[in-house]
Design a protein around this motif. Sequence first.
Motif, PDB file in Angstrom:
ATOM      1  N   LYS A   1     -38.307  32.240 -28.264  1.00 35.24           N
ATOM      2  CA  LYS A   1     -39.492  32.642 -27.515  1.00 35.24           C
ATOM      3  C   LYS A   1     -40.798  32.169 -28.157  1.00 35.24           C
ATOM      4  O   LYS A   1     -41.718  31.768 -27.474  1.00 35.24           O
ATOM      5  N   ARG A   2     -40.863  32.173 -29.468  1.00 32.23           N
ATOM      6  CA  ARG A   2     -42.109  31.820 -30.149  1.00 32.23           C
ATOM      7  C   ARG A   2     -42.405  30.321 -30.080  1.00 32.23           C
ATOM      8  O   ARG A   2     -43.518  29.921 -29.777  1.00 32.23           O
ATOM      9  N   HIS A   3     -41.417  29.484 -30.381  1.00 32.14           N
ATOM     10  CA  HIS A   3     -41.649  28.043 -30.410  1.00 32.14           C
ATOM     11  C   HIS A   3     -41.126  27.335 -29.161  1.00 32.14           C
ATOM     12  O   HIS A   3     -41.394  26.158 -28.964  1.00 32.14           O
ATOM     13  N   HIS A   4     -40.351  28.029 -28.353  1.00 31.25           N
ATOM     14  CA  HIS A   4     -39.877  27.539 -27.050  1.00 31.25           C
ATOM     15  C   HIS A   4     -39.048  26.257 -27.108  1.00 31.25           C
ATOM     16  O   HIS A   4     -38.973  25.545 -26.117  1.00 31.25           O
ATOM     17  N   LYS A   5     -38.473  25.946 -28.228  1.00 30.32           N
ATOM     18  CA  LYS A   5     -37.581  24.798 -28.321  1.00 30.32           C
ATOM     19  C   LYS A   5     -36.687  24.974 -29.536  1.00 30.32           C
ATOM     20  O   LYS A   5     -37.018  25.738 -30.445  1.00 30.32           O
ATOM     21  N   PRO A   6     -35.559  24.273 -29.562  1.00 24.30           N
ATOM     22  CA  PRO A   6     -34.670  24.379 -30.731  1.00 24.30           C
ATOM     23  C   PRO A   6     -35.413  23.979 -32.009  1.00 24.30           C
ATOM     24  O   PRO A   6     -36.136  22.975 -32.017  1.00 24.30           O
ATOM     25  N   HIS A   7     -35.227  24.762 -33.073  1.00 25.30           N
ATOM     26  CA  HIS A   7     -35.914  24.473 -34.326  1.00 25.30           C
ATOM     27  C   HIS A   7     -35.213  25.155 -35.503  1.00 25.30           C
ATOM     28  O   HIS A   7     -34.407  26.060 -35.310  1.00 25.30           O
ATOM     29  N   ILE A   8     -35.552  24.676 -36.687  1.00 28.71           N
ATOM     30  CA  ILE A   8     -35.063  25.279 -37.929  1.00 28.71           C
ATOM     31  C   ILE A   8     -36.260  25.704 -38.761  1.00 28.71           C
ATOM     32  O   ILE A   8     -37.366  25.190 -38.593  1.00 28.71           O
ATOM     33  N   HIS A   9     -36.018  26.654 -39.661  1.00 26.46           N
ATOM     34  CA  HIS A   9     -37.007  27.081 -40.639  1.00 26.46           C
ATOM     35  C   HIS A   9     -36.534  26.572 -41.990  1.00 26.46           C
ATOM     36  O   HIS A   9     -35.360  26.725 -42.335  1.00 26.46           O
ATOM     37  N   VAL A  10     -37.437  25.951 -42.738  1.00 23.89           N
ATOM     38  CA  VAL A  10     -37.089  25.373 -44.034  1.00 23.89           C
ATOM     39  C   VAL A  10     -38.023  25.950 -45.090  1.00 23.89           C
ATOM     40  O   VAL A  10     -39.241  25.962 -44.911  1.00 23.89           O
ATOM     41  N   TRP A  11     -37.450  26.422 -46.192  1.00 23.59           N
ATOM     42  CA  TRP A  11     -38.220  26.932 -47.313  1.00 23.59           C
ATOM     43  C   TRP A  11     -37.957  26.070 -48.536  1.00 23.59           C
ATOM     44  O   TRP A  11     -36.825  25.657 -48.796  1.00 23.59           O
ATOM     45  N   TYR A  12     -39.026  25.836 -49.273  1.00 19.28           N
ATOM     46  CA  TYR A  12     -38.928  25.182 -50.582  1.00 19.28           C
ATOM     47  C   TYR A  12     -40.018  25.786 -51.454  1.00 19.28           C
ATOM     48  O   TYR A  12     -41.208  25.639 -51.156  1.00 19.28           O
ATOM     49  N   GLN A  13     -39.632  26.484 -52.496  1.00 22.41           N
ATOM     50  CA  GLN A  13     -40.560  27.196 -53.366  1.00 22.41           C
ATOM     51  C   GLN A  13     -41.514  28.038 -52.521  1.00 22.41           C
ATOM     52  O   GLN A  13     -41.071  28.931 -51.827  1.00 22.41           O
ATOM     53  N   ASP A  14     -42.816  27.773 -52.556  1.00 21.44           N
ATOM     54  CA  ASP A  14     -43.779  28.570 -51.791  1.00 21.44           C
ATOM     55  C   ASP A  14     -44.101  27.957 -50.432  1.00 21.44           C
ATOM     56  O   ASP A  14     -44.991  28.451 -49.735  1.00 21.44           O
ATOM     57  N   SER A  15     -43.429  26.888 -50.062  1.00 21.20           N
ATOM     58  CA  SER A  15     -43.700  26.200 -48.794  1.00 21.20           C
ATOM     59  C   SER A  15     -42.691  26.609 -47.736  1.00 21.20           C
ATOM     60  O   SER A  15     -41.531  26.882 -48.041  1.00 21.20           O
ATOM     61  N   GLU A  16     -43.167  26.642 -46.495  1.00 26.64           N
ATOM     62  CA  GLU A  16     -42.286  26.892 -45.358  1.00 26.64           C
ATOM     63  C   GLU A  16     -42.697  25.951 -44.234  1.00 26.64           C
ATOM     64  O   GLU A  16     -43.879  25.697 -44.023  1.00 26.64           O
ATOM     65  N   ALA A  17     -41.706  25.412 -43.538  1.00 30.34           N
ATOM     66  CA  ALA A  17     -41.971  24.543 -42.401  1.00 30.34           C
ATOM     67  C   ALA A  17     -41.004  24.881 -41.278  1.00 30.34           C
ATOM     68  O   ALA A  17     -39.885  25.336 -41.526  1.00 30.34           O
TER      69      ALA A  17
END
Length: 89
Positions: free
Chosen positions: A20-36
């Motif tokens: 619902k939030r991004h309205h398309k297939p996606h992944i969440h990626v974390w590395y140390q203090d970064s998130e994408a």
Amino acid sequence: MPVVSAFYGLIISLYYRDNKRHHKPHIHVWYQDSEAVLSVPEGELIEGSLPNSKMKLVLAWMEIHKDELLADWKLAADGQQIFKIDPLK
């Protein structure tokens, strides 16, 4: 938040029913203090950031596993159990 894969300090997750939030297939990626947040299968950056070297690793992994990522997305969007995906080696 189920972890799909982890490698080289990167943690890759899919949220259940997260369409619902991004309205398309996606992944969440974390590395140390970064998130994408990256679209699947394109690898387009939707939100956040990662160091360039780590982004290249994630994009290579996504290219190798795009069919598995899409299958897991469908499962997660329906609230079903997802499958782990092999890490980048």
